[in-house]
Design a protein around this motif. Structure first.
Motif, PDB file in Angstrom:
ATOM      1  N   VAL A 163       0.879  -1.174  -0.191  1.00  0.00           N
ATOM      2  CA  VAL A 163       0.017   0.030  -0.202  1.00  0.00           C
ATOM      3  C   VAL A 163       0.787   1.300   0.176  1.00  0.00           C
ATOM      4  CG1 VAL A 163      -1.805   1.265   1.163  1.00  0.00           C
ATOM      5  CG2 VAL A 163      -1.497  -1.162   1.304  1.00  0.00           C
ATOM      6  N   ALA A 164       0.758   2.176  -0.837  1.00  0.00           N
ATOM      7  CA  ALA A 164       1.717   3.127  -1.154  1.00  0.00           C
ATOM      8  C   ALA A 164       1.353   4.500  -1.746  1.00  0.00           C
ATOM      9  CB  ALA A 164       2.983   2.813  -2.328  1.00  0.00           C
ATOM     10  N   THR A 165       1.766   5.556  -1.337  1.00  0.00           N
ATOM     11  CA  THR A 165       1.570   6.833  -2.034  1.00  0.00           C
ATOM     12  C   THR A 165       2.422   6.831  -3.274  1.00  0.00           C
ATOM     13  OG1 THR A 165       3.399   7.897  -0.934  1.00  0.00           O
ATOM     14  CG2 THR A 165       1.371   7.943  -0.044  1.00  0.00           C
ATOM     15  N   ASN A 166       2.408   7.901  -4.166  1.00  0.00           N
ATOM     16  CA  ASN A 166       3.089   7.917  -5.357  1.00  0.00           C
ATOM     17  C   ASN A 166       4.472   8.160  -5.148  1.00  0.00           C
ATOM     18  OD1 ASN A 166       3.275  10.561  -4.255  1.00  0.00           O
ATOM     19  ND2 ASN A 166       2.119  11.505  -6.260  1.00  0.00           N
ATOM     20  N   ALA A 167       5.067   8.028  -3.600  1.00  0.00           N
ATOM     21  CA  ALA A 167       6.368   8.157  -3.643  1.00  0.00           C
ATOM     22  C   ALA A 167       7.029   6.669  -3.987  1.00  0.00           C
ATOM     23  CB  ALA A 167       6.815   8.276  -2.061  1.00  0.00           C
ATOM     24  N   PHE A 168       6.142   5.877  -4.132  1.00  0.00           N
ATOM     25  CA  PHE A 168       6.640   4.520  -4.580  1.00  0.00           C
ATOM     26  C   PHE A 168       6.801   4.074  -5.996  1.00  0.00           C
ATOM     27  CE2 PHE A 168       5.515  -0.142  -5.167  1.00  0.00           C
ATOM     28  CZ  PHE A 168       6.541  -0.803  -4.687  1.00  0.00           C
ATOM     29  N   GLY A 169       7.651   3.508  -6.546  1.00  0.00           N
ATOM     30  CA  GLY A 169       7.383   2.974  -7.734  1.00  0.00           C
ATOM     31  C   GLY A 169       8.634   3.242  -8.807  1.00  0.00           C
ATOM     32  N   MET A 170       9.307   4.441  -8.641  1.00  0.00           N
ATOM     33  CA  MET A 170      10.228   4.698  -9.546  1.00  0.00           C
ATOM     34  C   MET A 170      11.259   3.629  -9.463  1.00  0.00           C
ATOM     35  SD  MET A 170       9.420   6.994 -11.547  1.00  0.00           S
ATOM     36  CE  MET A 170       7.949   8.495 -11.894  1.00  0.00           C
ATOM     37  N   GLY A 171      11.468   3.222 -10.413  1.00  0.00           N
ATOM     38  CA  GLY A 171      12.740   2.309 -10.598  1.00  0.00           C
ATOM     39  C   GLY A 171      12.415   0.716 -10.147  1.00  0.00           C
ATOM     40  N   ILE A 172      11.391   0.405  -9.779  1.00  0.00           N
ATOM     41  CA  ILE A 172      10.782  -0.437  -9.471  1.00  0.00           C
ATOM     42  C   ILE A 172      10.360  -1.576 -10.430  1.00  0.00           C
ATOM     43  CG2 ILE A 172       9.400  -1.873  -7.812  1.00  0.00           C
ATOM     44  CD1 ILE A 172      11.337   0.084  -6.236  1.00  0.00           C
ATOM     45  N   ASP A 173      10.945  -2.712 -10.553  1.00  0.00           N
ATOM     46  CA  ASP A 173      10.625  -3.308 -11.924  1.00  0.00           C
ATOM     47  C   ASP A 173      10.638  -4.796 -11.547  1.00  0.00           C
ATOM     48  OD1 ASP A 173      10.202  -4.226 -14.546  1.00  0.00           O
ATOM     49  OD2 ASP A 173      12.132  -4.241 -15.155  1.00  0.00           O
ATOM     50  N   LYS A 174       9.081  -5.119 -10.506  1.00  0.00           N
ATOM     51  CA  LYS A 174       9.039  -6.335 -10.175  1.00  0.00           C
ATOM     52  C   LYS A 174       8.057  -6.878 -11.105  1.00  0.00           C
ATOM     53  CE  LYS A 174       7.066  -9.077  -6.285  1.00  0.00           C
ATOM     54  NZ  LYS A 174       8.224 -10.135  -6.294  1.00  0.00           N
ATOM     55  N   PRO A 175       8.495  -8.144 -12.012  1.00  0.00           N
ATOM     56  CA  PRO A 175       7.687  -8.556 -13.090  1.00  0.00           C
ATOM     57  C   PRO A 175       6.346  -9.170 -12.985  1.00  0.00           C
ATOM     58  CG  PRO A 175       9.540  -9.784 -12.848  1.00  0.00           C
ATOM     59  CD  PRO A 175       9.679  -8.742 -11.868  1.00  0.00           C
TER      60      PRO A 175
END
Length: 630
Positions: free
Chosen positions: A281-293
């Motif tokens: 559960v995340a705000t938009n602070a999470f995700g950049m550079g995350i590459d979980k396929p």
């Protein structure tokens, strides 16, 4: 001499490039400027990292995302590649030392924010470096029509003039045709080769679902799809609350937002990446550079601010190519709430002028002075003193920051952090014995449910206002609770730092930037209208709407989004109804009302079935206005 594929295999352990990575790399190696438009997860970083490894000198990477810079530098260092990042909070003498290391230490990558280029001495030092390539990440930020305009990006063109023989690469995951042209113009790219990868994701089904009970709907889909999922929320409080609700339902859930410590972020991220937790559960602070396929589901439980950010966040599902879902849950009042959050807090010219004037008074900046002066800054105290609405005031400060008038520290946190160290029943017992404190405590607990799990930043002024008391009374309560070992709390005199980048000029300053404020507000309104059109649409393929928003022409529906699935279901239904009507008319001629009554149809269903049968010459109209088979 090594070839691009050799480098890819050696450092990234991939055996082949994705389209069009190899063509982009070849263009860079030929010294050409390039514009790269690739969706999230398309592998943009490889496009500048591989050619940089094949050429002498250092690759300059300009990025506004501190977390992404740190992540990429760490990944490069793990591969044995020398990389460095000039992030915020580094003192001038340290920056100078790091630039010396880049000049003499055989570094291959230097990451820095565009704001660093506003310091002339930094630009002069960069000119001394053996720069082989300049990569401008998140390049849409250069355009005032982009969803994240940053004026500091306009300084990059000056760097282009200093490095005329160095290829420049502009990269973005979201840009309309207008933004693309803006980027090319404002970065002074020289006849760039434009590479676009389709935004179409054939395995990603976009769903918008009406749901007044969003927790129940989330439970349904997470029960069905037990693979990793991301749930995006708008703020830190919703982050903790949603994670706790899911945990109470038996799901393995963790959370991620900008207010966590580095250790907490890394711990929670690792738990999710290693699938010890199913849901992030995340705000938009999470995700950049995350590459979980293998993320199967990305759920938004509040409306996004624009389709650019929504596409990027939704696009983190299904990167392994298998079927995945982007689910947006919509309740009755969500659109009004989002409009209030995104548009009603936008400052107009008059309010911006007021905030700027109050800011100078608050920090006692004389007219014509203040440049390069830094101050500790309490945002809560500032708003309370001048009776400014916090959300709108913060939007005004952010605008002044983006225009380069001030620099507001990125480490923005509230003034006081609290954590309860006793069970909930002990807190209830305290309230029963101290009824005078009950009102303030109830407001605190309702506003910050995460205070039992971890140290949580709180807005003391906000609690005081809701409890109809003053800040001093709330602070005294916190002191009593800590003395009785019910809570631990920390308080600092300031929650931020603020630097003036220009001299104080009041009206002259506001007049100069007012046109950009108007453009920003108009642009945000148009972008939010596009979101509303997307979520209220019930007729057109959702994938096509997104693709057309990014100026990609498509002629076929995706067949897997919520609109396409509903159409297919309706088509199946009308086919069955038509069959029933035909069987009925074989027995005897009937008029439309008799058909409705005998089959229990609505007038619309009966008329649609009759028209289909007439068009296909299966039935005909009799003289007494009845229908019979041909």
């Amino acid at each position: 001499m090594d070839q691009p594929l050799d480098i890819l295999k050696k450092y990234w352990s991939f055996t082949s490039f994705r389209q069009p990575q190899e063509q982009i790399i070849q263009a860079v190696l030929e010294g050409k400027d390039t514009f790269v438009l690739m969706p999230t997860g398309g592998g943009k970083s490889v496009c500048f990292q591989v050619p940089a490894m094949l050429t002498k000198g250092i690759c300059l990477v300009i990025s506004p995302l501190v977390a992404l810079m740190k992540d990429q530098v760490q990944n490069l260092q793990k591969k044995g590649i020398k990389a460095i990042a000039l992030t915020g909070g580094i003192k001038t003498d340290e920056v100078s030392t790091l630039l010396d290391n880049c000049k003499f230490g055989n570094y291959k990558f230097l990451y820095l924010s565009p704001e660093r280029l506003q310091s002339d001495w930094v630009v002069e030092r960069i000119k001394e470096l053996p720069v082989s390539l300049v990569a401008v990440d998140e390049a849409h930020c250069v355009s005032q029509w982009g969803h994240d305009f940053r004026p500091a990006y306009l300084k990059i063109a000056d760097l282009k003039a200093h490095l005329p023989d160095v290829p420049f690469m502009a990269l973005t995951a979201s840009a309309t045709a207008r933004v693309q042209q803006d980027v090319i113009t404002h970065l002074s790219l020289n006849e760039p080769i434009v590479f676009k990868k389709s935004f179409y994701r054939e395995n990603l089904a976009y769903f918008v679902v009406r749901a007044e009970d969003k927790l129940y709907r989330m439970k349904q889909v997470l029960d069905k799809y037990r693979e990793p999922a991301i749930i995006y929320v708008r703020n830190r409080r919703a982050c903790h609350e949603t994670a706790r609700q899911l945990q109470s339902l038996g799901f393995r859930a963790t959370y991620y937002h900008g207010g966590l410590t580095t250790r907490e972020k890394e711990t929670n991220m690792r738990l999710w990446l290693e699938e010890k937790e199913q849901v992030m559960v995340a705000t938009n602070a999470f995700g950049m550079g995350i590459d979980k396929p293998n993320v199967r589901m990305v759920i938004h439980i509040q409306l996004p601010e624009n389709l650019e950010s929504y596409y990027q966040e939704a696009g983190r599902a299904g990167r392994d190519g298998n079927k995945a879902f982007a689910l947006l849950l919509l309740a009755g009042n969500d659109m009004a709430t989002a409009r209030s959050q995104y548009l009603e807090v936008l400052p107009d010219r008059h309010f911006l002028k007021e905030v700027y004037s109050r800011l100078n008074s608050y920090l006692q900046i004389p007219y014509g002075e203040g440049i390069n002066e830094s101050f500790p800054f309490s945002f809560n105290h500032f708003c309370t003193r001048y009776k400014l609405p916090p959300a709108k005031a913060y939007a005004a400060l952010q605008f002044l920051d983006r225009q380069g008038i001030i620099s507001l520290s990125n480490e923005f946190t509230e003034k006081v952090s609290v954590k309860f160290v006793v069970p909930g029943r002990e807190v209830i017992r305290y309230m029963s014995l101290n009824p005078a404190d009950e009102g303030m405590l109830q407001v605190l607990l309702r506003s910050y449910p995460g205070v039992f799990d971890l140290e949580t930043a709180i807005n003391v002024a906000g609690i005081a206002a809701k409890a109809k008391t003053d800040v001093q009374q709330v602070m005294q309560l916190l002191a009593r609770l800590q003395k009785r070992e019910i809570i631990t709390y920390s308080a600092s005199g300031n929650d931020s730092s603020l630097t003036f980048n220009e001299v104080r000029e009041d009206e002259l300053t506001i007049n100069r930037i007012a046109k950009f404020l108007e453009q920003q507000n108009n642009n945000k309104a148009l972008q939010f209208d596009a979101v509303l059109q997307y979520v209220t649409n019930t007729q057109r393929c959702r994938s096509r709407i997104l693709l057309e928003y990014f100026d990609e022409n498509v002629t076929a529906d995706c067949d897997i989004c919520s609109v396409c699935v509903e159409k297919s279901r309706k088509d199946t239904d009308i086919a069955e109804i038509t069959s029933y009507v035909l069987q009925l008319l074989k027995a005897m001629p009937l008029d439309s009302r008799q058909i409705e009554e005998q089959l229990g149809l609505t007038p619309e269903q009966a008329i649609q079935a009759i028209r289909l049968l007439l068009d296909n010459n299966k039935i005909k109209n009799t003289t007494n206005n009845k229908y019979t088979v041909v």
